[in-house]
Design a protein around this motif. Structure first.
Motif, PDB file in Angstrom:
ATOM      1  N   SER A   8       0.818  -1.219   0.000  1.00  0.00           N
ATOM      2  CA  SER A   8       0.000   0.000   0.000  1.00  0.00           C
ATOM      3  C   SER A   8       0.850   1.267   0.000  1.00  0.00           C
ATOM      4  N   LYS A   9       2.133   1.129   0.295  1.00  0.00           N
ATOM      5  CA  LYS A   9       3.020   2.292   0.353  1.00  0.00           C
ATOM      6  C   LYS A   9       3.585   2.659  -1.021  1.00  0.00           C
ATOM      7  N   PHE A  10       3.342   1.826  -1.994  1.00  0.00           N
ATOM      8  CA  PHE A  10       3.874   2.073  -3.336  1.00  0.00           C
ATOM      9  C   PHE A  10       2.752   2.513  -4.271  1.00  0.00           C
ATOM     10  N   SER A  11       3.119   3.391  -5.198  1.00  0.00           N
ATOM     11  CA  SER A  11       2.133   3.840  -6.184  1.00  0.00           C
ATOM     12  C   SER A  11       1.796   2.684  -7.123  1.00  0.00           C
ATOM     13  N   GLN A  12       0.618   2.787  -7.726  1.00  0.00           N
ATOM     14  CA  GLN A  12       0.187   1.742  -8.651  1.00  0.00           C
ATOM     15  C   GLN A  12       1.160   1.610  -9.818  1.00  0.00           C
ATOM     16  N   VAL A  13       1.672   2.744 -10.293  1.00  0.00           N
ATOM     17  CA  VAL A  13       2.607   2.740 -11.423  1.00  0.00           C
ATOM     18  C   VAL A  13       3.885   1.995 -11.051  1.00  0.00           C
TER      19      VAL A  13
END
Length: 1477
Positions: A1081-1086
């Protein structure tokens, strides 16, 4: 158009056409006619031809449209209809002087020089030309002076003999009074003058009337009045008339001029003509004495001629230069002329220098009027006056050889200072440069530098290094900031392309520093970047990286998300070639963080210049990936056809869709030539463009043919596939269904037959699609020939195992002797040789060498180990393939030193690690413990696990644990798993670990032991613990939770969570496999998508993780990103249809939830790409959908070909599904039983095998046994197992029977015993080691008699095999029998004493007997128990295994099971009764 083509156009088309047209195309407007009829071709037509075509053509009115060649022709050739040469030459030079001056002069003068060599030019023409060149010299910029000087020098080489460059003659105006006065009434003037008059009517008469009258009575005062009126009047008076008048009034002219001395005249023809006449008449009347009399000269020039001097003409000045002035009187004349300098026109000022001063001083008689007593400054002032601005330094040095220009800097013009700066030798030091620059006005610094740069470039002058540096420092410090602020493109170009060119190589760090460049305009900065891109950094004090640092600072000063220097409303800043304009080749230094700081780069993504720049520049992978990702996020339909080659490797599959066949050829070729790893979905996308296959399409696809659907393949037909077999056979990575479809189509069509080795080899990689049933009918001799090809063998290794086994069987059928088999079977396929054929391998050197280089399974290696090991003295010469067969059974014939040597040979070699089993490692330890225990690094690290820690010197414990840290602890059996904690506890004591915090240094020592740290330790230790967890085979939920806590703490090398990006995920590899949604959840979808695409690809390609692990990871990822859609049978596809390209993606099917997967996957797509789907789908819900759709596609049941590629999706089948399956081939059974796809329920195994066996001719042969393995074999009913023949077992692999019931083990042992007893070379009372090892896997079904035969056979049975025996058999063995059975491994009874099987046996033994083993076993019966008791107990145990087991309390006391207790009581009671009787 080439020059030849242009000339042919003129000669063969234009000229002939105009000749034919005649007058129709003629015009009296010469310029218009030339432009209309010839356009840009006019320069190629000779002047005479132009005049011939149009007699009305006047070249003098069309100078603007004439080429340099034509202009020179006007001056030198005899062109009809033109005025005299002097007029023509003057007109041409007037044209050259006009703007654009530089281009005209530079292009025309060289042609003039060359033409003069080939033409007969008159002296008069040369003199006019030289005269005009002199005048041209003072009007041009300094940089063109050298061009003119070179032209004069060259022309002087061609002048006629005796001709001088200047005539220096004073012209004589002819006067014919009769002609002038013939119609003039001058008598009225004479009458008036002869009368008594007051002069009131003097201005009523014209100058002509006065010239024709008798003027003896005209006084000087009256003459002054007449001149005043005539000079300011409008009368058109010829020079001849003025001369006639002057001749008559010359006696009184002087006094009359005295009266006019203060008169201010306007420039008019009368004034010019009258001064010319004075020069011709009056001045010529002066004697040398007069001209050398300073007072006389001053009276005339300071006073009398003063009103006329501002209008001095070339004629007057040329005449004046011929007068016999002394140097003093010359200086007086110069002084007088200087007084009028301010009211003169620039042309007049220049004429005075060219036609008077320079000419006079150049005379031999004057020698420049140099006075040795004068300084250079005084000489310059007195000899040139204010006209010194028109001279050149070269002229000054010529006229005065002792002239010191550095002494006159304060007197020089800007133009002359430029000349001094650009003339080699005049400036030689920094001090000289600095001194000169003091005299450049601040307001003219830019002009000075511009002119200097132009001059240096034009003249090709390179100044001495000190001079260059000094000029740079002084001039650039003033000019550079101003240049950077320029905001007009043409001015910016002028400076960087011309004026600064000579100085750019001398730029220093201070000029390109970020704080300086921040003040630059966007246009100047763009030009700066362009120049620096082609800069020579060899001698520079800064590097390209410094330039990039400046660029980075400059571009990061935008106030919003819009990139700096981009403004759609400003035409100068609206270009989307932003990267090419403002970063250029320095893009190689850009980082992803830099790119993110530039703002929104979306407008620039599809610009072809930017794409080309990225394609030509080496940039970090993450930068390229980011750019390409953004490009296709913003422009999903952008075609890969327009991408640079480098980007093709990163482009998504969607960009390769909708290509024409021609585009497909280009793109596919580029992709495979430039990309080391073409993604499967890209190949599928490329293949989808092919549609109905053609030869051209397949040739274009090449390696990307792996993306073809089975429908495309089957539709191609046998002949087309045959015609492209040379391409298809070289393709690597076929799915099995594709290869099977190609082979099936080829064979069924009759287009191809496999009749010889060559026809096998030609199949290349397609060999994997040949079914074993076809293999079986091919002669073994054909395979013997085929396997001589290494490529064929390489391709076979990729085939299903059943195909490999069948080929090996065919080869064995040719010659079944062991030596022939190991020779004939390729090294890489030796694993498929049945064990029975390895028993008679000879001990010859050649045979052993052959065996040593082959690939083996463990079960094979144990049989050949002894033979090979005996031959090699150096253990490192024994391959790991053979060393994996190390057992205590096979080393008995070797000395202890030999055994230790072989153990050392098992240690890690470079990047190879030998995987050993627990029984092998414990065996090795028994030999090591009696040798050098401290030689930790000399043995496999895993052996150290089995060391008795109490025997290790504490001073060496750190070294021990450091070596142990490299071990693979997964070798530990579940029985000995307690050792992990014991080892860790010992390590804590050795390393001084207190509490739960472990330092970085301690973590390094622990190595792989970190893999079983508890969560508490992980959370409390140095964050470096994360790096030590990376090599772990698996992590528990507790460990995962702990490592996530460490990560979220922000104290690791990965930084706080708000700084995490794609690079973070890359650095964490392989830990992302275990991360939960808390971290994802800490990372962007991209960032997640970019990472996962390559991460999953790498996991699968290198077999780093099971598909279930990948599926679990994606479930965690999708907890965050997936939108939950309510499942409904009617739900339409909204996530995008699943087509050919999608199913080959490494991210498939993670973008679809179950509902969308069902809605978007059509039955046809599934059928056409079945293996591509099943190879990527592991979620049971999704797999059920696959089966449902296949049932729709094949209502009559799934065929063998479908079942062979069903993969793990087969495991969701129900019995009803399976009943409709067509399991007719061994290939199908092999695929279905592949344990990599998961376990089967026993019921399903029975059902599948029964369907297979129901087919006529099918039986449980050796291949079937290999396919079933142990687990699935144990699922069969006993009645089925009894039908297995000994011959089948003999040729089968060693089967694992651990999951079999006791009954089934017994059945299978009996069959195996029949199969292998014939191999026993010993007496009937003993068993050979070979027979023992052949039967080892089946011993769980052996009876007591067979095991007792082993007791006497010195087999050194390992304890794990001992524990696999029937408990009833174990129980009847007494201590001495077990000791003989286990041999050197007997000490392992202590190691495994916690195992239930060992515990029960111990309890049945007398403690006194156990003590004889001297290994510390306790728990046996005490000595009061009599032999009869033991006998009774033994008999009971041998009859029936106890139903319950004993256990040991924490204190070590025995807790007896009820059954054992009853037996003991029974024995005691019986003994008591005997005593009573």
């Amino acid at each position: 158009m080439s020059d030849i083509q242009r000339r042919l156009t003129v000669s063969d088309f234009m000229v002939p056409f105009l000749w034919r047209a005649g007058a129709a195309c003629v015009s009296n407007n010469s310029s218009q006619w030339l432009i209309s009829n010839f356009g840009q071709f006019s320069a190629l037509v000779p002047l005479n031809q132009l005049i011939s075509l149009n007699p009305q053509f006047n070249p003098m009115s069309s100078l603007l449209y004439l080429s340099p060649e034509q202009l020179v022709g006007l001056m030198f050739d005899d062109v009809p209809g033109l005025p005299e040469k002097s007029v023509v030459i003057s007109a041409v030079f007037d044209h050259l002087t006009a703007s654009p001056q530089r281009e005209r002069i530079v292009s025309t003068l060289p042609i003039m020089v060359e033409s003069s060599k080939m033409r007969n030019v008159s002296c008069a023409s040369y003199q006019i030309i030289f005269h005009r060149l002199d005048h041209l010299m003072v009007s041009v910029l300094v940089d063109l002076e050298s061009v003119i000087v070179r032209t004069k020098s060259a022309l002087l080489q061609n002048v006629p003999q005796g001709c001088v460059s200047s005539s220096r003659q004073c012209g004589v105006t002819s006067v014919n009074e009769t002609s002038v006065c013939g119609s003039v009434n001058s008598s009225v003037v004479s009458a008036y003058l002869g009368s008594s008059h007051d002069g009131g009517r003097l201005c009523e008469f014209s100058i002509t009337q006065y010239a024709c009258a008798e003027l003896t009575d005209l006084s000087s005062q009256h003459l002054a009045t007449v001149l005043s009126c005539g000079l300011n009047g409008n009368e058109n008076v010829s020079e001849e008339t003025w001369k006639l008048l002057t001749q008559k009034v010359n006696p009184v002219l002087g006094p009359a001029l005295d009266l006019l001395a203060h008169t201010r005249l306007n420039k008019s023809r009368p004034a010019v003509s009258f001064l010319n006449v004075i020069g011709e008449v009056t001045l010529s009347s002066f004697s040398s004495t007069n001209l050398r009399d300073d007072l006389f000269v001053q009276r005339w020039f300071d006073f009398r001629l003063r009103p006329f001097l501002p209008y001095a003409s070339e004629t007057f000045l040329s005449c004046l230069s011929t007068r016999d002035f002394s140097c003093d009187t010359y200086r007086s004349v110069v002084g007088s002329l200087s007084q009028s300098f301010g009211v003169m026109s620039t042309d007049t000022q220049a004429n005075i220098y060219v036609d008077f001063i320079k000419v006079f001083l150049s005379q031999n008689s004057t020698a420049g009027c140099v006075d040795v007593s004068q300084s250079s400054s005084d000489w310059l002032i007195s000899s040139f006056g204010r006209f010194s601005v028109f001279t050149t330094v070269t002229d000054l040095q010529t006229l005065n050889p002792s002239f010191n220009v550095l002494d006159t800097l304060s007197l020089l013009s800007l133009r002359q200072l430029v000349e001094v700066s650009s003339t080699p030798g005049l400036l030689s030091s920094t001090a000289a440069v600095n001194n000169l620059l003091l005299y450049v006005p601040d307001t003219q610094f830019t002009e000075f530098f511009s002119s200097l740069s132009d001059t240096l470039q034009t003249q090709g002058v390179v100044l001495p290094s000190p001079v260059q540096e000094a000029v740079l420092q002084q001039v650039l410090s003033c000019v550079w900031p101003q240049v950077l602020k320029l905001d007009v493109q043409s001015e910016v170009n002028q400076w960087f392309d011309l004026r600064l060119v000579q100085y750019l190589p001398l730029l220093t760090s201070q000029f390109i520093a970020p704080d300086v460049m921040l003040n630059a305009s966007c246009l100047s900065f763009k030009k700066f970047v362009s120049v620096m891109a082609n800069y020579n950094y060899t001698a520079a004090e800064f590097s390209p990286s410094d330039i990039y640092s400046t660029i980075l600072v400059y571009l990061n000063t935008s106030s919003d998300s819009t990139p700096k220097c981009y403004n759609t409303s400003n035409p100068d800043l609206s270009s989307t070639a932003w990267f090419a304009d403002y970063i250029s080749v320095f893009l190689s230094f850009v980082t992803l963080d830099d790119l993110l700081q530039f703002g929104s780069i979306q407008p620039f993504l599809v610009n072809l210049e930017n794409l080309q720049l990225f394609g030509q520049t080496s940039v970090p992978d993450d930068v390229m990936e980011y750019y390409v990702t953004l490009l296709f996020e913003a422009n999903p339909s952008f075609s890969a056809y327009y991408l640079p080659l480098k980007f093709l490797c990163l482009a998504p599959a969607s960009s390769f869709l909708q290509l024409s066949l021609e585009q497909l050829k280009n793109i596919s070729s580029s992709v495979h030539q430039n990309c080391t790893d073409v993604l499967p979905d890209v190949s599928a996308a490329l293949a989808s463009n092919a549609g109905d296959l053609t030869v051209s399409a397949i040739e274009a696809l090449g390696q990307s043919s792996t993306g073809l659907s089975t429908a495309q393949i089957s539709g191609a037909g046998g002949n087309l596939l045959l015609n492209t077999l040379s391409v298809l056979s070289l393709v690597q990575g076929w799915n099995l269904d594709q290869a099977m479809m190609i082979i099936q189509t080829l064979l069924s069509s009759g287009a191809y037959q496999i009749t010889h080795a060559d026809s096998l080899q030609k199949l290349g990689s397609l060999i994997i699609g040949v079914q074993s049933s076809i293999i079986r009918v091919i002669s073994g001799e054909i395979f013997l020939e085929a396997v001589k090809s290494e490529l064929f063998v390489t391709n076979i290794i990729s085939a299903p195992v059943i195909v490999q086994q069948t080929i090996v069987s065919q080869i064995i059928a040719v010659n079944s002797s062991s030596d022939a088999i190991i020779t004939n079977v390729p090294d890489a396929m030796a694993t498929e040789i049945p064990r029975v054929f390895l028993l008679d391998v000879s001990q010859s050197s050649s045979a052993v060498q052959t065996v040593n280089r082959k690939k083996w399974k463990h079960e094979q290696a144990v049989l050949i180990f002894e033979t090979v090991a005996a031959l090699f003295s150096n253990p490192d010469d024994v391959s790991f393939q053979v060393l994996q067969g190390f057992t205590c059974s096979r080393i008995q014939s070797f000395s202890t030193s030999k055994v230790l040597s072989l153990i050392r040979g098992c240690r890690r070699r470079v990047n190879q690690t030998l995987v050993l089993q627990e029984s092998q490692l414990s065996c090795m330890y028994h030999y090591i413990k009696s040798a050098d225990l401290a030689a930790f690094s000399q043995y496999p690290a895993e052996v150290l696990i089995y060391y008795n820690y109490s025997m290790i010197d504490r001073s060496q414990c750190r070294s021990y644990f450091s070596s142990l840290g490299a071990a693979n602890f997964s070798v530990l059996s579940s029985t000995l798993s307690f050792k992990k904690q014991a080892l860790f506890n010992n390590a804590r004591g050795c390393l001084g670990i207190s509490g739960v915090r472990i330092s970085r240094d301690q973590l390094d020592v622990l190595g792989n032991m970190c893999c079983f740290l508890s969560g508490e330790y992980i959370q409390s230790s140095d964050p470096y613990v994360l790096e030590k967890l990376k090599p772990c085979v698996d992590l528990s939920a507790e460990q995962i939770s702990a490592l996530e806590s460490v990560l979220l703490g922000g104290n690791t090398s990965y930084g706080p969570s708000d700084s995490w990006n794609r690079t973070t995920l890359d650095s964490l590899d392989p830990l992302p496999l275990y991360l939960t949604a808390n971290i994802w959840s800490k990372f962007s979808q991209v960032n997640k998508q970019r990472f996962l695409k390559t991460f999953i690809r790498d996991l699968r390609k290198n077999d780093k993780a099971s598909e279930m692990k990948i599926l679990n990871m994606m479930n965690e990822v999708n907890k965050i990103s997936r939108v939950k859609i309510k499942r409904s049978a009617e739900t339409a596809c909204t996530a995008g249809q699943i087509l050919q390209a999608q199913v080959y993606s490494d991210m498939f099917p993670f973008a679809y939830d179950v509902t969308q997967f069902n809605a978007c996957l059509s039955v046809q797509t599934l059928k056409d790409n079945l293996e591509a789907v099943t190879d990527r789908v592991y979620d049971r819900s999704y797999q059920r959908i696959i089966l449902d759709k296949l049932n729709q596609a094949y209502p009559g049941g799934l065929s063998d070909e479908v079942l062979q590629v069903l993969g793990s999706a087969s495991r969701v089948a129900t019995p009803d599904d399976v009943r409709k399956w067509n399991v007719t081939k061994i290939d199908t059974l092999s695929s279905l039983m592949n344990q990599r796809n998961g376990d089967w329920d026993p019921e399903m195994v029975q059902l599948l095998v029964s369907k297979y066996l129901s087919v006529n001719g099918n039986a449980l042969g050796s291949n079937e046994l290999n396919v079933l393995g142990g687990t699935n074999l144990c699922a069969l009913n006993s009645s089925v197992l009894k039908n297995i023949t000994a011959a089948s077992v003999e040729r089968a692999s060693a089967l694992s029977l651990t999951s079999c019931s006791s009954e089934k083990k017994t059945i299978l042992f009996s069959i195996a015993q029949n199969a292998f007893n014939t191999k026993n070379t010993r007496s009937t009372n003993t068993i050979s080691i070979t027979t023992y090892q052949m039967l080892q896997n089946y011993l769980g079904g052996a009876d007591v008699a067979f095991i007792r035969a082993l007791v006497n056979s010195s087999v050194n049975m390992d304890v794990l095999t001992f524990m696999s025996l029937k408990q009833s058999v174990i129980n009847v063995l007494i201590v001495s029998e077990v000791k003989s059975l286990l041999g050197v491994n007997v000490a392992d009874l202590k190691t495994y004493e916690s195992a239930a099987q060992i515990q029960e046996w111990i309890r049945l033994q007398r403690q006194v007997d156990l003590d004889t083993l001297q290994i510390g076993l306790t728990g046996g019966t005490n000595s009061s128990v009599t032999e009869s008791t033991v006998s009774t107990t033994t008999t009971a145990s041998s009859t029936k295994a106890p139903s319950a087991q004993t256990s040991t309390t924490a204190a070590g006391s025995r807790v007896w099971s009820p059954v054992c207790l009853q037996l003991l009581l029974l024995a005691v009671t019986t003994t008591t009764l005997q005593l009573l009787h």
